[in-house]
Design an enzyme around this catalytic site. Sequence first.
Site, PDB file in Angstrom:
ATOM      1  N   TYR A  17       9.178  16.611  15.754  1.00  0.00           N
ATOM      2  CA  TYR A  17       8.545  17.887  15.378  1.00  0.00           C
ATOM      3  C   TYR A  17       8.595  18.889  16.531  1.00  0.00           C
ATOM      4  O   TYR A  17       7.615  19.575  16.807  1.00  0.00           O
ATOM      5  CB  TYR A  17       7.100  17.654  14.909  1.00  0.00           C
ATOM      6  CG  TYR A  17       7.035  17.191  13.474  1.00  0.00           C
ATOM      7  CD1 TYR A  17       7.004  18.108  12.433  1.00  0.00           C
ATOM      8  CD2 TYR A  17       7.045  15.840  13.154  1.00  0.00           C
ATOM      9  CE1 TYR A  17       6.966  17.691  11.109  1.00  0.00           C
ATOM     10  CE2 TYR A  17       7.008  15.411  11.833  1.00  0.00           C
ATOM     11  CZ  TYR A  17       6.968  16.350  10.822  1.00  0.00           C
ATOM     12  OH  TYR A  17       6.937  15.935   9.511  1.00  0.00           O
ATOM     13  N   TYR A 144       1.160  15.108   2.483  1.00  0.00           N
ATOM     14  CA  TYR A 144       2.108  14.581   3.461  1.00  0.00           C
ATOM     15  C   TYR A 144       1.986  13.064   3.467  1.00  0.00           C
ATOM     16  O   TYR A 144       0.898  12.513   3.644  1.00  0.00           O
ATOM     17  CB  TYR A 144       1.831  15.118   4.867  1.00  0.00           C
ATOM     18  CG  TYR A 144       2.732  14.474   5.900  1.00  0.00           C
ATOM     19  CD1 TYR A 144       4.052  14.905   6.054  1.00  0.00           C
ATOM     20  CD2 TYR A 144       2.281  13.419   6.685  1.00  0.00           C
ATOM     21  CE1 TYR A 144       4.888  14.293   6.972  1.00  0.00           C
ATOM     22  CE2 TYR A 144       3.120  12.798   7.603  1.00  0.00           C
ATOM     23  CZ  TYR A 144       4.417  13.245   7.740  1.00  0.00           C
ATOM     24  OH  TYR A 144       5.260  12.633   8.642  1.00  0.00           O
ATOM     25  N   ASP A 236      -3.179   6.703  -0.298  1.00  0.00           N
ATOM     26  CA  ASP A 236      -2.644   6.778   1.058  1.00  0.00           C
ATOM     27  C   ASP A 236      -3.818   6.873   2.045  1.00  0.00           C
ATOM     28  O   ASP A 236      -4.331   7.955   2.310  1.00  0.00           O
ATOM     29  CB  ASP A 236      -1.720   8.000   1.168  1.00  0.00           C
ATOM     30  CG  ASP A 236      -1.121   8.173   2.541  1.00  0.00           C
ATOM     31  OD1 ASP A 236      -1.574   7.503   3.481  1.00  0.00           O
ATOM     32  OD2 ASP A 236      -0.202   9.004   2.684  1.00  0.00           O
ATOM     33  N   LYS A 265      -1.309   3.869  11.171  1.00  0.00           N
ATOM     34  CA  LYS A 265      -2.019   4.623  12.215  1.00  0.00           C
ATOM     35  C   LYS A 265      -3.083   3.798  12.928  1.00  0.00           C
ATOM     36  O   LYS A 265      -2.777   3.038  13.822  1.00  0.00           O
ATOM     37  CB  LYS A 265      -2.565   5.928  11.650  1.00  0.00           C
ATOM     38  CG  LYS A 265      -1.454   6.939  11.320  1.00  0.00           C
ATOM     39  CD  LYS A 265      -1.972   8.334  11.227  1.00  0.00           C
ATOM     40  CE  LYS A 265      -0.863   9.334  10.889  1.00  0.00           C
ATOM     41  NZ  LYS A 265       0.127   9.492  11.974  1.00  0.00           N
TER      42      LYS A 265
END
Length: 424
Positions: A17, A144, A236, A265
């Site tokens: 990114y 996302y 999610d 994560k």
Amino acid sequence: MQQSLIERDLAVNWHPYTQMKGAEDLIPIVKGEGAYIFDANGKRYIDAVSSWWVTLHGHAHPYIAQKVSEQLNTLEQVIFAGFTHPNAIELSERLLNLLPQNQQKVFYTDNGSTAIEVALKMCIQYHFNQGVQKPKILAFNNGYHGDTFGAMSVSGRGLWTDPFGEQLFDVLFIDVPTQANLEETKAFISKYSDEIACFVYEPLVQGAGGMLMHNADDLSELLTFCHSKEILLIQDEIFVGFGRTGKLFATNYLTQSADIMCFSKGLTGGTMPLGLTTCTQNIYDAFYSNDKTKALFHGHSFTASPLACAAALASLDLLEKEETQQAILRICNQHADFIEILKKHPKVKDARQQGTIFAMEWKTPEETSYFSDMHEQLYPYFLERGILMRPLGNIIYLVPPYCVSHEDLEYIYQTILDALDLIG
């Protein structure tokens, strides 16, 4: 030393990114401790974003390090096809015990994107194995779910996906539910329900979309409706899981359980990559057959890494401690108090919170945008003052590790207030 590391890095590395032209402002980090990271010159930064939302208990946590070290000297890796190991068994047992009772099986992967890919493949093949064609997938606008092609397809479309538009599969996108749009959304879903294999969604907080937050009751009503239409639900929890929302998982706020859940994560406390996808017995049974072609043909070399599972087990040990739960509650309360102050500031368009996740929209002449020039002013402003933040355009957010101190949070809040007075 710092400049040498920057030059060496730019000669060989391509960062995520990041527009690499003009990316000479890299900061080499050489040490982490608790809520802090340290650069090569010895400067300390408060990691206010948990290094992309992964670090739950702080950097270089001695307990997690000890458990990973012990595992490293016992079994570092074994193929997970045809073999298993104690850590994978225990992690699955412990995690399933914390999730809704309908979650019965665990499929291991490497990261969040691949956890989503597996979930999508489970849903599509679930119908295929029963001779049913359901080609459509439902997802939220501004969502996302990752950067692999399947995950990109079910994420919000924009400038970052434009180069791949022809390669992404068609998805039915809807807005997050509100009392104002629920009936219209239900009518839209009903129109296509016979063709929809599954609905994939971020519960309560759309992270990369700008820390956009929606109501648990409205989401529950939408999920119950989709369930009644036999649309499989993929929840999610990659960002919001493991205490981020103030409860252990976002599902603890909802009245309708998902068919499939995805995690990554914070799963290992930020120590190393690991992803997993859980599902119901019903979904598992659709693949359980004498017909070998009905198997789920998906795998990774480091599936269920013994080291990553050891880190995840250690992270769960820490997460379940009363002191960690009290720290989460303290962060939630501090955020809430700060939001009351921000509501009075003329430059604040909106301030919101879900558990330990805080977000603030800075008023700008333009619409709120990931590409707002405010990022170029805000990011270095906070770095200079020893705070790692990564604004989403004109949106400032905080996702601190649970070990962040009361004093450090207050310092961050005051720095935000100072920025409001000095910038824009």
